[in-house]
Motif scaffolding. Sequence first.
Motif, PDB file in Angstrom:
ATOM      1  N   GLY A 194       0.783  -1.226   0.000  1.00  0.00           N
ATOM      2  CA  GLY A 194       0.000   0.000   0.000  1.00  0.00           C
ATOM      3  C   GLY A 194       0.817   1.280   0.000  1.00  0.00           C
ATOM      4  O   GLY A 194       0.260   2.370   0.199  1.00  0.00           O
ATOM      5  N   ALA A 195       2.123   1.182  -0.243  1.00  0.00           N
ATOM      6  CA  ALA A 195       2.985   2.367  -0.204  1.00  0.00           C
ATOM      7  C   ALA A 195       2.594   3.387  -1.265  1.00  0.00           C
ATOM      8  O   ALA A 195       2.181   3.040  -2.367  1.00  0.00           O
ATOM      9  CB  ALA A 195       4.445   1.952  -0.391  1.00  0.00           C
ATOM     10  N   ARG A 196       2.732   4.657  -0.923  1.00  0.00           N
ATOM     11  CA  ARG A 196       2.434   5.741  -1.854  1.00  0.00           C
ATOM     12  C   ARG A 196       3.728   6.162  -2.544  1.00  0.00           C
ATOM     13  O   ARG A 196       4.512   6.948  -2.011  1.00  0.00           O
ATOM     14  CB  ARG A 196       1.801   6.918  -1.115  1.00  0.00           C
ATOM     15  CG  ARG A 196       0.477   6.561  -0.439  1.00  0.00           C
ATOM     16  CD  ARG A 196      -0.092   7.723   0.349  1.00  0.00           C
ATOM     17  NE  ARG A 196      -1.358   7.369   0.991  1.00  0.00           N
ATOM     18  CZ  ARG A 196      -2.043   8.187   1.784  1.00  0.00           C
ATOM     19  NH1 ARG A 196      -1.571   9.406   2.037  1.00  0.00           N
ATOM     20  NH2 ARG A 196      -3.189   7.793   2.319  1.00  0.00           N
ATOM     21  N   LEU A 197       3.929   5.617  -3.722  1.00  0.00           N
ATOM     22  CA  LEU A 197       5.169   5.848  -4.462  1.00  0.00           C
ATOM     23  C   LEU A 197       4.884   6.450  -5.835  1.00  0.00           C
ATOM     24  O   LEU A 197       5.677   6.311  -6.761  1.00  0.00           O
ATOM     25  CB  LEU A 197       5.936   4.526  -4.616  1.00  0.00           C
ATOM     26  CG  LEU A 197       6.404   3.875  -3.299  1.00  0.00           C
ATOM     27  CD1 LEU A 197       6.863   2.443  -3.541  1.00  0.00           C
ATOM     28  CD2 LEU A 197       7.543   4.697  -2.694  1.00  0.00           C
ATOM     29  N   ALA A 198       3.772   7.139  -5.953  1.00  0.00           N
ATOM     30  CA  ALA A 198       3.415   7.764  -7.225  1.00  0.00           C
ATOM     31  C   ALA A 198       4.492   8.753  -7.642  1.00  0.00           C
ATOM     32  O   ALA A 198       4.911   9.614  -6.856  1.00  0.00           O
ATOM     33  CB  ALA A 198       2.066   8.477  -7.097  1.00  0.00           C
ATOM     34  N   VAL A 213       2.244  -5.041  -2.763  1.00  0.00           N
ATOM     35  CA  VAL A 213       0.818  -5.308  -2.932  1.00  0.00           C
ATOM     36  C   VAL A 213       0.032  -4.011  -2.756  1.00  0.00           C
ATOM     37  O   VAL A 213       0.190  -3.299  -1.750  1.00  0.00           O
ATOM     38  CB  VAL A 213       0.320  -6.356  -1.912  1.00  0.00           C
ATOM     39  CG1 VAL A 213      -1.175  -6.593  -2.087  1.00  0.00           C
ATOM     40  CG2 VAL A 213       1.096  -7.651  -2.069  1.00  0.00           C
ATOM     41  N   ALA A 214      -0.794  -3.680  -3.755  1.00  0.00           N
ATOM     42  CA  ALA A 214      -1.649  -2.480  -3.731  1.00  0.00           C
ATOM     43  C   ALA A 214      -0.864  -1.182  -3.587  1.00  0.00           C
ATOM     44  O   ALA A 214      -1.425  -0.152  -3.201  1.00  0.00           O
ATOM     45  CB  ALA A 214      -2.693  -2.594  -2.621  1.00  0.00           C
ATOM     46  N   ALA A 215       0.420  -1.195  -3.894  1.00  0.00           N
ATOM     47  CA  ALA A 215       1.215   0.031  -3.825  1.00  0.00           C
ATOM     48  C   ALA A 215       0.862   0.947  -4.990  1.00  0.00           C
ATOM     49  O   ALA A 215       0.506   0.486  -6.072  1.00  0.00           O
ATOM     50  CB  ALA A 215       2.703  -0.311  -3.865  1.00  0.00           C
ATOM     51  N   ASP A 216       0.951   2.250  -4.750  1.00  0.00           N
ATOM     52  CA  ASP A 216       0.700   3.225  -5.809  1.00  0.00           C
ATOM     53  C   ASP A 216       2.027   3.580  -6.461  1.00  0.00           C
ATOM     54  O   ASP A 216       2.822   4.349  -5.925  1.00  0.00           O
ATOM     55  CB  ASP A 216       0.049   4.482  -5.220  1.00  0.00           C
ATOM     56  CG  ASP A 216      -0.306   5.499  -6.302  1.00  0.00           C
ATOM     57  OD1 ASP A 216      -0.046   5.226  -7.503  1.00  0.00           O
ATOM     58  OD2 ASP A 216      -0.822   6.579  -5.954  1.00  0.00           O
ATOM     59  N   LEU A 217       2.265   2.979  -7.629  1.00  0.00           N
ATOM     60  CA  LEU A 217       3.485   3.234  -8.390  1.00  0.00           C
ATOM     61  C   LEU A 217       3.157   3.980  -9.679  1.00  0.00           C
ATOM     62  O   LEU A 217       3.941   3.976 -10.622  1.00  0.00           O
ATOM     63  CB  LEU A 217       4.177   1.907  -8.720  1.00  0.00           C
ATOM     64  CG  LEU A 217       4.837   1.176  -7.537  1.00  0.00           C
ATOM     65  CD1 LEU A 217       5.084  -0.290  -7.888  1.00  0.00           C
ATOM     66  CD2 LEU A 217       6.148   1.854  -7.162  1.00  0.00           C
ATOM     67  N   SER A 218       2.003   4.634  -9.692  1.00  0.00           N
ATOM     68  CA  SER A 218       1.602   5.352 -10.895  1.00  0.00           C
ATOM     69  C   SER A 218       2.620   6.446 -11.220  1.00  0.00           C
ATOM     70  O   SER A 218       3.029   7.213 -10.350  1.00  0.00           O
ATOM     71  CB  SER A 218       0.217   5.968 -10.710  1.00  0.00           C
ATOM     72  OG  SER A 218       0.186   6.839  -9.584  1.00  0.00           O
ATOM     73  N   GLY A 219       3.053   6.450 -12.477  1.00  0.00           N
ATOM     74  CA  GLY A 219       4.012   7.458 -12.916  1.00  0.00           C
ATOM     75  C   GLY A 219       5.414   7.271 -12.369  1.00  0.00           C
ATOM     76  O   GLY A 219       6.287   8.123 -12.590  1.00  0.00           O
TER      77      GLY A 219
END
Length: 274
Positions: A194-198, A213-219
Motif C-alpha cells: 500500500g505504499a504511496r510511491l506515485a 501489494v496495492a502500492a501506488d506506483l503510478s508514474g
Amino acid sequence: MTQENPPAAEHAELRADCAECFGLCCVALPFARSTDFAVDKPAGKACGHLRKDFRCGIHTRLRSEGYPGCTVFDCFGAGQKVSRVTFGGTDWRTTPTAAGEMFAVFPVMRQLHELLWYVTEALALAPARPVHPELRRARHRIDALTHGSSDSLRALDVNALRGEVNALLLRAGDLAREQVPGRRPNHRGADLVGARLAGADLRGASLRGALLVAADLSGADLRNADLIGADLRDADLSGADLTGSLFVTQAQLSAARGDAVTLLPAGLSRPAHW
C-alpha cells in the motif's frame, strides 16, 4: 542500454503452451477460496472447470467468474515439458497410476523453468558480462536437470539450487543497476504494501522480493530497477516506466494494474485487463 542479446529465442520454450499440456496447473496445484479463487481445491484434484480435452471451460471468463489467480499463473513452459518430455505424452486420465508422480514432478519442473527464465534474462544484460561464464554453466546444468527422469526430478533439492543461482542473479542485477548514476534506492525485501510511491524516482532500485501489494506506483520511474520476486499484486503501474526493468515476468504484470501509457520491458505484453 543494458540488454546485449534479446532473449526471445531462448525464452520461446519457456512460455506456457497449454495445447501441449495435460492441464497440470488445474490439477496438481491447490488453491484456497479467496479473492483469487472462487472455491477451495486440494492438490491432485482437478478443477471443476477443466474439460475432458484438458482445456479450461471458462478461460475467457476467469476474472468475472472469480478466478483472477488463474490469469496470473505462469508455469514458464513446465507444463508441456512434463507432459510431453518427462512422461512422453502419457496423460494422467488415461494412465491414473502415473498421476501422483506427474503431479509431484510439475512443481519441481516449474521452478527449474523459472530459473532458466531468469538466467536467460541475466545473460542478455551487457553489464553482467563478468558473470556470463558462470551463468552459462548454470543454464546448461539446469537445462540438463529438466530432461532428467521423474525420479531424479522428485529427488532434486530445488531450494539449494535456487540459492546457488540466486547468488549469480544478484551479481548480474547489481552490475546492471550500477549503470544508473547517482543514488539507487535499496528496498530489497521491504514491506511496501500500500505504499504511496506515485511519481517516485526508483531508477536502478533494488526491489528484489519487495512486497508491493496495492502500492501506488503510478508514474513511477522504474527503469533498470531489479524486480525479481517482487509482489506486484494490485499495484498501480499506470503511467509507470518499466523500460529495462530487470527480471520482470509476465505474471507480475498480470497481477498488477496498469494502463495504455505504462512502458513495459522488452518482450512482455500489456495484460488484457489493463
